[in-house]
Structure formats: structure tokens, C-alpha cells
Enzyme design. Structure first.
Site, PDB file in Angstrom:
ATOM      1  CG  ASP A 153      -2.119   0.867   1.146  1.00  4.06           C
ATOM      2  OD1 ASP A 153      -3.232   0.342   1.298  1.00  4.06           O
ATOM      3  OD2 ASP A 153      -1.966   2.095   0.902  1.00  4.06           O
ATOM      4  CE1 TYR A 157     -13.394   3.869  -7.666  1.00  2.00           C
ATOM      5  CE2 TYR A 157     -15.787   4.028  -7.765  1.00  2.00           C
ATOM      6  CZ  TYR A 157     -14.650   3.376  -7.333  1.00  2.00           C
ATOM      7  OH  TYR A 157     -14.753   2.225  -6.587  1.00  2.00           O
ATOM      8  CE  LYS A 164     -12.148   0.240  -8.573  1.00  3.86           C
ATOM      9  NZ  LYS A 164     -11.533  -0.682  -7.639  1.00  3.86           N
ATOM     10  CB  SER A 210     -17.537  -0.487  -7.780  1.00  3.19           C
ATOM     11  OG  SER A 210     -18.519   0.431  -7.399  1.00  3.19           O
ATOM     12  CB  ALA A 211     -22.798  -1.204  -7.253  1.00  2.00           C
TER      13      ALA A 211
HETATM   14  P1  NAD Z   1      -9.499   2.700   0.762  1.00  2.00           P
HETATM   15  O1  NAD Z   1      -9.126   3.998   0.152  1.00  2.00           O
HETATM   16  O2  NAD Z   1      -9.726   2.644   2.220  1.00  2.00           O
HETATM   17  O3  NAD Z   1      -8.410   1.584   0.381  1.00  2.00           O
HETATM   18  C1  NAD Z   1      -7.659   1.628  -0.823  1.00  2.00           C
HETATM   19  C2  NAD Z   1      -6.196   1.518  -0.446  1.00  2.00           C
HETATM   20  O4  NAD Z   1      -5.409   1.519  -1.630  1.00  2.00           O
HETATM   21  C3  NAD Z   1      -5.712   2.684   0.431  1.00  2.00           C
HETATM   22  O5  NAD Z   1      -5.076   2.167   1.579  1.00  2.00           O
HETATM   23  C4  NAD Z   1      -4.726   3.435  -0.462  1.00  2.00           C
HETATM   24  O6  NAD Z   1      -3.680   4.026   0.283  1.00  2.00           O
HETATM   25  C5  NAD Z   1      -4.275   2.324  -1.399  1.00  2.00           C
HETATM   26  N1  NAD Z   1      -3.801   2.778  -2.712  1.00  2.00           N
HETATM   27  C6  NAD Z   1      -4.435   3.582  -3.586  1.00  2.00           C
HETATM   28  N2  NAD Z   1      -3.682   3.752  -4.682  1.00  2.00           N
HETATM   29  C7  NAD Z   1      -2.556   3.030  -4.509  1.00  2.00           C
HETATM   30  C8  NAD Z   1      -1.402   2.811  -5.285  1.00  2.00           C
HETATM   31  N3  NAD Z   1      -1.222   3.395  -6.483  1.00  2.00           N
HETATM   32  N4  NAD Z   1      -0.433   1.993  -4.806  1.00  2.00           N
HETATM   33  C9  NAD Z   1      -0.576   1.401  -3.595  1.00  2.00           C
HETATM   34  N5  NAD Z   1      -1.642   1.582  -2.820  1.00  2.00           N
HETATM   35  C10 NAD Z   1      -2.631   2.387  -3.266  1.00  2.00           C
HETATM   36  O7  NAD Z   1     -10.790   2.183  -0.017  1.00  2.00           O
HETATM   37  P2  NAD Z   1     -11.739   0.934   0.309  1.00  2.00           P
HETATM   38  O8  NAD Z   1     -13.080   1.482   0.639  1.00  2.00           O
HETATM   39  O9  NAD Z   1     -11.081  -0.023   1.193  1.00  2.00           O
HETATM   40  O10 NAD Z   1     -11.848   0.339  -1.164  1.00  2.00           O
HETATM   41  C11 NAD Z   1     -11.029  -0.721  -1.583  1.00  2.00           C
HETATM   42  C12 NAD Z   1     -11.385  -1.067  -3.014  1.00  2.00           C
HETATM   43  O11 NAD Z   1     -12.766  -1.375  -3.095  1.00  2.00           O
HETATM   44  C13 NAD Z   1     -11.133   0.068  -4.003  1.00  2.00           C
HETATM   45  O12 NAD Z   1     -10.583  -0.506  -5.177  1.00  2.00           O
HETATM   46  C14 NAD Z   1     -12.506   0.619  -4.276  1.00  2.00           C
HETATM   47  O13 NAD Z   1     -12.585   1.142  -5.583  1.00  2.00           O
HETATM   48  C15 NAD Z   1     -13.359  -0.628  -4.143  1.00  2.00           C
HETATM   49  N6  NAD Z   1     -14.745  -0.334  -3.760  1.00  2.00           N
HETATM   50  C16 NAD Z   1     -14.996   0.395  -2.632  1.00  2.00           C
HETATM   51  C17 NAD Z   1     -16.310   0.669  -2.272  1.00  2.00           C
HETATM   52  C18 NAD Z   1     -16.618   1.520  -1.058  1.00  2.00           C
HETATM   53  O14 NAD Z   1     -17.709   2.101  -1.002  1.00  2.00           O
HETATM   54  N7  NAD Z   1     -15.740   1.605  -0.073  1.00  2.00           N
HETATM   55  C19 NAD Z   1     -17.384   0.186  -3.059  1.00  2.00           C
HETATM   56  C20 NAD Z   1     -17.076  -0.567  -4.199  1.00  2.00           C
HETATM   57  C21 NAD Z   1     -15.750  -0.821  -4.544  1.00  2.00           C
HETATM   58  C1  WQD Z   2     -25.692   6.569  -0.464  1.00  2.00           C
HETATM   59  C2  WQD Z   2     -27.020   7.339  -0.435  1.00  2.00           C
HETATM   60  C3  WQD Z   2     -26.892   9.512  -1.445  1.00  2.00           C
HETATM   61  C4  WQD Z   2     -24.081  11.140   1.504  1.00  2.00           C
HETATM   62  C5  WQD Z   2     -20.851   5.346  -3.781  1.00  2.00           C
HETATM   63  C6  WQD Z   2     -20.165   5.190  -5.101  1.00  2.00           C
HETATM   64  C7  WQD Z   2     -20.120   3.739  -5.494  1.00  2.00           C
HETATM   65  C8  WQD Z   2     -19.503   2.875  -4.398  1.00  2.00           C
HETATM   66  C9  WQD Z   2     -20.191   3.120  -3.094  1.00  2.00           C
HETATM   67  C10 WQD Z   2     -17.135   2.708  -4.785  1.00  2.00           C
HETATM   68  C11 WQD Z   2     -27.332   8.072  -1.730  1.00  2.00           C
HETATM   69  C12 WQD Z   2     -27.172   9.625   0.041  1.00  2.00           C
HETATM   70  C13 WQD Z   2     -24.934  10.331   0.768  1.00  2.00           C
HETATM   71  C14 WQD Z   2     -24.636  12.209   2.245  1.00  2.00           C
HETATM   72  C15 WQD Z   2     -26.837  11.577   1.500  1.00  2.00           C
HETATM   73  N1  WQD Z   2     -18.132   3.209  -4.165  1.00  2.00           N
HETATM   74  N2  WQD Z   2     -26.288  10.548   0.773  1.00  2.00           N
HETATM   75  N3  WQD Z   2     -25.991  12.377   2.215  1.00  2.00           N
HETATM   76  O1  WQD Z   2     -23.485   7.064  -3.961  1.00  2.00           O
HETATM   77  O2  WQD Z   2     -24.602   4.850  -3.430  1.00  2.00           O
HETATM   78  O3  WQD Z   2     -22.197   4.897  -3.907  1.00  2.00           O
HETATM   79  O4  WQD Z   2     -20.176   4.538  -2.797  1.00  2.00           O
HETATM   80  O5  WQD Z   2     -17.117   1.965  -5.730  1.00  2.00           O
HETATM   81  O6  WQD Z   2     -19.363   3.691  -6.649  1.00  2.00           O
HETATM   82  O7  WQD Z   2     -20.890   5.944  -6.072  1.00  2.00           O
HETATM   83  O8  WQD Z   2     -22.972   5.865  -1.797  1.00  2.00           O
HETATM   84  O9  WQD Z   2     -22.792   6.525   0.544  1.00  2.00           O
HETATM   85  O10 WQD Z   2     -22.325   8.248  -1.250  1.00  2.00           O
HETATM   86  O11 WQD Z   2     -24.653   7.461  -0.894  1.00  2.00           O
HETATM   87  O12 WQD Z   2     -28.041  11.768   1.510  1.00  2.00           O
HETATM   88  O13 WQD Z   2     -23.927  12.986   2.925  1.00  2.00           O
HETATM   89  O14 WQD Z   2     -26.922   8.345   0.571  1.00  2.00           O
HETATM   90  O15 WQD Z   2     -27.631  10.469  -2.165  1.00  2.00           O
HETATM   91  O16 WQD Z   2     -28.708   8.009  -1.909  1.00  2.00           O
HETATM   92  P1  WQD Z   2     -23.399   5.741  -3.355  1.00  2.00           P
HETATM   93  P2  WQD Z   2     -23.099   7.065  -0.800  1.00  2.00           P
END
Ligand code: NAD
Ligand code: WQD
Length: 347
Positions: free
Chosen positions: A37, A158, A162, A133-134
Site C-alpha cells: 500500500d 472513477y 473500475k 463496484s456496483a
Molecule cells: P481505501 O481507500 O480505504 O483503500 C484503498 C487503499 O489503496 C488505500 O489504503 C490506499 O492508500 C491504497 N492505494 C491507492 N492507490 C494506490 C497505489 N497506487 N499503490 C498502492 N496503494 C494504493 O478504499 P476501500 O473502501 O477499502 O476500497 C477498496 C477497493 O474497493 C477500491 O478498489 C474501491 O474502488 C473498491 N470499492 C470500494 C467501495 C466503497 O464504497 N468503499 C465500493 C465498491 C468498490
Molecule cells: C448513499 C445514499 C446519497 C451522503 C458510492 C459510489 C459507489 C460505491 C459506493 C465505490 C445516496 C445519500 C450520501 C450524504 C446523503 N463506491 N447521501 N448524504 O453514492 O450509493 O455509492 O459509494 O465503488 O461507486 O458511487 O454511496 O454513501 O455516497 O450514498 O443523503 O452525505 O446516501 O444520495 O442516496 P453511493 P453514498
């Protein structure tokens, strides 16, 4: 020849929110893990907490502060270990930021993945689980649950990274022999480890709903801003499919173990299949913290839609994965983490 003969799982982004919970679960299930990381959105403290929870010696979890964009540094890590497989979390993930600085997102997420795949080919590592991701699904105006074969299409840089990362991996699996890859499309991860010692630690004011709600609950922020109450949902606020981070962590271990079955390229949704509205989430968190959480209704956030939920059938039937933690558990665990760590990992 690698310095270490033991077979390890390489976890990129392993000190981040989902990565750290998954690393703990991998270790608890008997896997040997190496974390890479660059700490761009995390710190080393979660690794110390993992060691404590897993009963490891302090600083014994292998960690390399390496940016995936730097292929030489990453190659040095591949040279040191005998990797059996990779779980690839490392990415930038803020939708709004990606609209403002798209090139940073393409550079980080795509270059990192290209370098990782290059080295996997170079070192003969052929098994990968990828954090998708969704967000890769094309919006459905009728709010129908997304299936893995639903139409794809993203609205943010973003999201496109993905989708491209999925495509890069799929094309490598198609071109090389013996590769296995599982794309896990998460819906809305929340919650925290039930010990209250590990959780999500947003570096800035949270973009996502639940960390924001949790910071209002503890008094760090004044009000939740509900983005719109005129959606076509049961109470007018946006409906999403929330999943506990420990359910996600368990799903990664199941996926990793399935890679050995030689199924090639596969995609799975990870969610509950049920949707909760913003107001329902605020209510559930109010119950968990024992007091009313204040909110104001603001205009809709650009790009949001009514409902995003998954059809979890494929993960249920093929992976044997089903969420086991409900909304109450998500909120009580999130609250326990928030109370014990009001400043996140920076105590
Ligand atoms: P996060 O930011 O907490 O974790 C990602 C980690 O990757 C961080 O620790 C960051 O320092 C590291 N990182 C980023 N770029 C890097 C690089 N170039 N080299 C080395 N390390 C790097 O995020 P998270 O919520 O744990 O998400 C993890 C994965 O899941 C991501 O790929 C994100 O796109 C995906 N994802 C997250 C969510 C969400 O809502 N949290 C939803 C769907 C998908
Ligand atoms: C959830 C709901 C907002 C914040 C995002 C990314 C998605 C995935 C997950 C990475 C929505 C509402 C939010 C606030 C609010 N990430 N909201 N007040 O938008 O479903 O998904 O995170 O891959 O790609 O788009 O998640 O938590 O931002 O929002 O009312 O301060 O909450 O409008 O309905 P989202 P979210």
C-alpha cells in the site's frame, strides 16, 4: 528465486478500509499475507490492529510501502515472495474527486493495474480477486436489482477506471493460459470489525453516507445532509444495498479459495439484495447510538439515482456466499468503532 518459499497472498491496498478487514479474515483462515500500500488513503495503524486481533507479534505482518505506479519497486516485492494469488484493492475511489481530477484517477488506477498484471505474468502468478463496484452498472430508471449480466455503463471517471480494470483483467485471462480471476462488485460497504478496533477512517470529510452519519452521531459534524427527498422510493430518499465489511471480507476468502478450481474469469455481485433508504439508515444509526441524529434535507446530489440494489443470487448459488450481518449489526459495529476511535486511527 524468491527469498521466501512459503506461499503468500499479495493484498494491494491492504491497509485501507475493506483491505484491512479482509487481511484479518485471511490470516484468521490460515493464509499468509503480504500487504502492499502507498498509504495515500490510509496508514499503518490498521496493520498493528490486525496483528493484535490475530495474535501475531508486533510488526510481523509483512508490509511494503510501495506505489503500484512504480513497477520497479513492485517488482522488488514480487522477487522477495512466492505469491500464489493477488487480491487487488489498491485504487482511488472518490466519485466526486474523480470528476475534478480524472487524470489522477486514470493514472493511479489503470497504471497500477497494468503494472500489477505485467508482474503477475512475469512471475507466473495467475490467480486474482479484484475489487470492482456496483458503479460499473448502467443506471436503471426502474430501480431493478442489478444482475451480473445487466448492462454496463458508468457516469464518472472513477467508475470508468473500475470498468477498464475489469476489462484489462478479462483480456489477460483470455490471452494467457491457466489464469483465474474473480471480479467482486461491491454495493455499499459499511460497518466495522466487531471488536471496535478496526473500521473506516476517511482522511477528509466523508463523501459516503454512513461515515458521515456516524460523525454526526458523535458530534464531529452538525447535521446529516440528506441529498433529496423527492426520489421515487418509499420515503423519497435514495435506496442502496448496504453490506457489512466483515461479510465482504469473508466473501473475499471464499473467492480466493474458488480460484484454485480453475473457473477462468467470473463476476459476482456482493450485496444483500435488500435496499435501505437514507432516512432508514439514519434511524437505524440513531437506535445504535441511543439518540436522535439531526438531519436537513438538501437538493439532490448530481449523478445520484433512486435505487441501487443487487441480485445476490449468483454469489449465493455459485460461491455459497450470503450476507449474515443485518442492518442493526452494521450500525452497532460502526458506532462501537466510532466511539472507541473518534479520531480514527490517529489517536
Ligand atoms: P481505501 O481507500 O480505504 O483503500 C484503498 C487503499 O489503496 C488505500 O489504503 C490506499 O492508500 C491504497 N492505494 C491507492 N492507490 C494506490 C497505489 N497506487 N499503490 C498502492 N496503494 C494504493 O478504499 P476501500 O473502501 O477499502 O476500497 C477498496 C477497493 O474497493 C477500491 O478498489 C474501491 O474502488 C473498491 N470499492 C470500494 C467501495 C466503497 O464504497 N468503499 C465500493 C465498491 C468498490
Ligand atoms: C448513499 C445514499 C446519497 C451522503 C458510492 C459510489 C459507489 C460505491 C459506493 C465505490 C445516496 C445519500 C450520501 C450524504 C446523503 N463506491 N447521501 N448524504 O453514492 O450509493 O455509492 O459509494 O465503488 O461507486 O458511487 O454511496 O454513501 O455516497 O450514498 O443523503 O452525505 O446516501 O444520495 O442516496 P453511493 P453514498
Amino acid at each position: 528465486m524468491p527469498t521466501s518459499c512459503t506461499s503468500h497472498v499479495l493484498v494491494t491496498g491492504g491497509s485501507g478500509f475493506i483491505g484491512s478487514h479482509t487481511v484479518l479474515e485471511l490470516i484468521n483462515q490460515g493464509h499468509k499475507v503480504v500487504v502492499v500500500d502507498n498509504l495515500s488513503n490510509s496508514c499503518e495503524e490498521p496493520l498493528r490492529r490486525i496483528e493484535k486481533l490475530a495474535g501475531l507479534n508486533e510488526e510481523s505482518l509483512p508490509f511494503h510501502n510501495v506505489d503500484l505506479a512504480n513497477i520497479d519497486d513492485l517488482r522488488a516485492v514480487f522477487k522477495q515472495y512466492n505469491f500464489s494469488s493477488v487480491i487487488h484493492f489498491a485504487a482511488l475511489k472518490a466519485v466526486g474527486e474523480s470528476v475534478r481530477v480524472p487524470l489522477a484517477y486514470y493514472r493511479n488506477n489503470i497504471t497500477g493495474t497494468l503494472n500489477l498484471m505485467d508482474l503477475m505474468i512475469e512471475f507466473g502468478v495467475k490467480d486474482i480477486v479484484f475489487s470492482s463496484s456496483a458503479t460499473v452498472y448502467k443506471s436503471d430508471p426502474d430501480g431493478r436489482p442489478f444482475r451480473e449480466d445487466s448492462e454496463l455503463g458508468c457516469t464518472s471517471p472513477y467508475g470508468r477506471t473500475k470498468l477498464y480494470m475489469e476489462s484489462i483483467i478479462r483480456d489477460v485471462v483470455g490471452a494467457e493460459s491457466g489464469w483465474n480471476a474473480i471480479m467482486l462488485r461491491y454495493f455499499n460497504p459499511t460497518g466495522a470489525h466487531e471488536s471496535g478496533t478496526m473500521g473506516e477512517d476517511p482522511c477528509q470529510i466523508p463523501n459516503n453516507l454512513m461515515p458521515y452519519v456516524s460523525q454526526v452521531a458523535i458530534g464531529k459534524l452538525d447535521n446529516v445532509h440528506v441529498f433529496g427527498n423527492d426520489y421515487n422510493t418509499r420515503d423519497g430518499t435514495g435506496v442502496r444495498d448496504y453490506i457489512h465489511v466483515m461479510d465482504l471480507a469473508e466473501a473475499h476468502v471464499i473467492a480466493l479459495e474458488r480460484l484454485t478450481g480453475n473457473h477462468g474469469y467470473e463476476v459476482f455481485n456482493l450485496g444483500s439484495g435488500a435496499g435501505q433508504s437514507v432516512l432508514e439508515m439514519i434511524d437505524a444509526m440513531s437506535i445504535a447510538c441511543g439518540h436522535k441524529i439531526p438531519y436537513v434535507v438538501d437538493p439532490r446530489r448530481s449523478g445520484d439515482i433512486d435505487t441501487i440494489v443487487c441480485d445476490p443470487k449468483k454469489a449465493n448459488e455459485v460461491l455459497g456466499f450470503k450476507v449474515s450481518r443485518d442492518l442493526t449489526k452494521m450500525c452497532t459495529d460502526l458506532w462501537r468503532w466510532q466511539v472507541a476511535n473518534p479520531e480514527g486511527y490517529n489517536q
